[in-house]
Write a protein that holds these residues in place. Sequence first.
Motif, PDB file in Angstrom:
ATOM      1  N   VAL A 190      58.312  71.748 -30.485  1.00  0.00           N
ATOM      2  CA  VAL A 190      57.758  71.925 -31.837  1.00  0.00           C
ATOM      3  C   VAL A 190      56.627  72.940 -31.834  1.00  0.00           C
ATOM      4  O   VAL A 190      56.492  73.756 -32.756  1.00  0.00           O
ATOM      5  CB  VAL A 190      57.282  70.559 -32.377  1.00  0.00           C
ATOM      6  N   MET A 191      55.808  72.944 -30.786  1.00  0.00           N
ATOM      7  CA  MET A 191      54.686  73.879 -30.721  1.00  0.00           C
ATOM      8  C   MET A 191      55.157  75.309 -30.456  1.00  0.00           C
ATOM      9  O   MET A 191      54.574  76.262 -30.981  1.00  0.00           O
ATOM     10  CB  MET A 191      53.715  73.441 -29.623  1.00  0.00           C
ATOM     11  N   LEU A 192      56.199  75.477 -29.647  1.00  0.00           N
ATOM     12  CA  LEU A 192      56.661  76.817 -29.307  1.00  0.00           C
ATOM     13  C   LEU A 192      57.560  77.434 -30.374  1.00  0.00           C
ATOM     14  O   LEU A 192      57.737  78.656 -30.395  1.00  0.00           O
ATOM     15  CB  LEU A 192      57.415  76.788 -27.978  1.00  0.00           C
ATOM     16  N   THR A 193      58.131  76.617 -31.247  1.00  0.00           N
ATOM     17  CA  THR A 193      59.020  77.151 -32.280  1.00  0.00           C
ATOM     18  C   THR A 193      58.306  78.128 -33.206  1.00  0.00           C
ATOM     19  O   THR A 193      58.821  79.236 -33.465  1.00  0.00           O
ATOM     20  CB  THR A 193      59.653  76.003 -33.076  1.00  0.00           C
ATOM     21  N   PRO A 194      57.118  77.820 -33.769  1.00  0.00           N
ATOM     22  CA  PRO A 194      56.425  78.826 -34.598  1.00  0.00           C
ATOM     23  C   PRO A 194      56.058  80.084 -33.825  1.00  0.00           C
ATOM     24  O   PRO A 194      56.141  81.193 -34.373  1.00  0.00           O
ATOM     25  CB  PRO A 194      55.174  78.081 -35.088  1.00  0.00           C
ATOM     26  N   ILE A 195      55.645  79.926 -32.561  1.00  0.00           N
ATOM     27  CA  ILE A 195      55.317  81.105 -31.760  1.00  0.00           C
ATOM     28  C   ILE A 195      56.550  81.975 -31.552  1.00  0.00           C
ATOM     29  O   ILE A 195      56.490  83.216 -31.635  1.00  0.00           O
ATOM     30  CB  ILE A 195      54.718  80.660 -30.412  1.00  0.00           C
ATOM     31  N   HIS A 196      57.684  81.327 -31.292  1.00  0.00           N
ATOM     32  CA  HIS A 196      58.933  82.073 -31.127  1.00  0.00           C
ATOM     33  C   HIS A 196      59.315  82.790 -32.419  1.00  0.00           C
ATOM     34  O   HIS A 196      59.763  83.956 -32.388  1.00  0.00           O
ATOM     35  CB  HIS A 196      60.040  81.112 -30.698  1.00  0.00           C
TER      36      HIS A 196
END
Length: 387
Positions: A161-167
């Motif tokens: 969930v945390m890496l999805t916006p960064i991706h």
Amino acid sequence: MNRIRKYHAKFVQSHGQKPSLTFTTSPLISKALYQFYPVLIIFDSTLNNIMWMQEDTCMGFIYLTLICFSAHMLKPSVDRSQLFYSWMSFLSLGFLGLSVIYYIHSTLSDMQEDEAPTVDDIIIVLESVLDKLDRIRIEVVGCGLRKRLVSTTWATLKLIVMLTPIHWICMQFFSPMECFMWFLALLFTYHSTWFQCTLRLCWRSLPVRNAYYKIWRMEFGRRYKGNMPLTYRVISNEEVVPFPKSLRGLTGAPLQLQLQNLLLSESSADKDSGSGDCSDEYVKVKIVEFCIDENERKWPKEGWSHHLLPYERQRYSMSFDPLCRSSQSPWRFQEDISRDWWWIDDTWVHSAWQYCDSEWNYLGGKDSIGCYTRCRMWKRKAFRIKD
């Protein structure tokens, strides 16, 4: 007149040394290890390049440049403006492949020309490989509290969930090929000296550590809500003790004193809970042991103190909680405990100090230069009459 003393060295054969494995290992195992030795050498050299442990530190940048240029081969293009990059990627990939083939060939040739390695030499290389792999494992999953926080299914989902916006942000500003190149650069420079020094400097910042542990602890408050871990361990769930008719009219402290004497007496241990004929003369109680940990940290000037870091366990914590959340002191706890519990022990008894490193990993029962934290457990037995 001073007496002249003569000192002579006394040599002890094989003192502090392990016996050689060459004469204690079976020939079949020695042959298998010898055949596996070239693979160990090549794999150990690969790990040295990945972890920037080679003798020539410039080789790390050379390999990184070749890998990044070779990655352009994954992006086919007919644009003539990209002809130079295509040529460089093809040249880098060929040079990288020839380097690998040359290293493997030279390693096999040297082993045929040189003296055969002993079993001790093979074990040394094997231990080197295992140490490097263990280091990589610790860097991925952590150790101590970090391992308990990260190596869970909830933590994996939260990381996604945390890496999805960064991706999503990266894909808006960079192409997939550029993202892949940055990922390769980050992966192959992670173990470099300057990268590790930067990480250590950032980790020394207290706000960074507070934010790290706060993020990874986020879901546990909801996960254990309404289901807090127990503060005691059960000694006997249904202990049968004699209950004379003269005690049936007692309540409060007098009843506690009489039952406490019955539990501590040797005669109650000989009774069997299966005597159903005189069930009116016996009562079933639940015996538990409450446990609370006391924690301290060692500081340069203060020495051992209850002053702890804000993101770690506090002065008193729950002994049976895997996250070591804060608890009341034993004396405060005994004042707030439910009134249906009665104490067996007259007072709290503490165990010896257990000394740990900076991440509360157990090291031993004595203080040493590598010990930065310590804890001890306060225990007290209690019982409750079962209906």
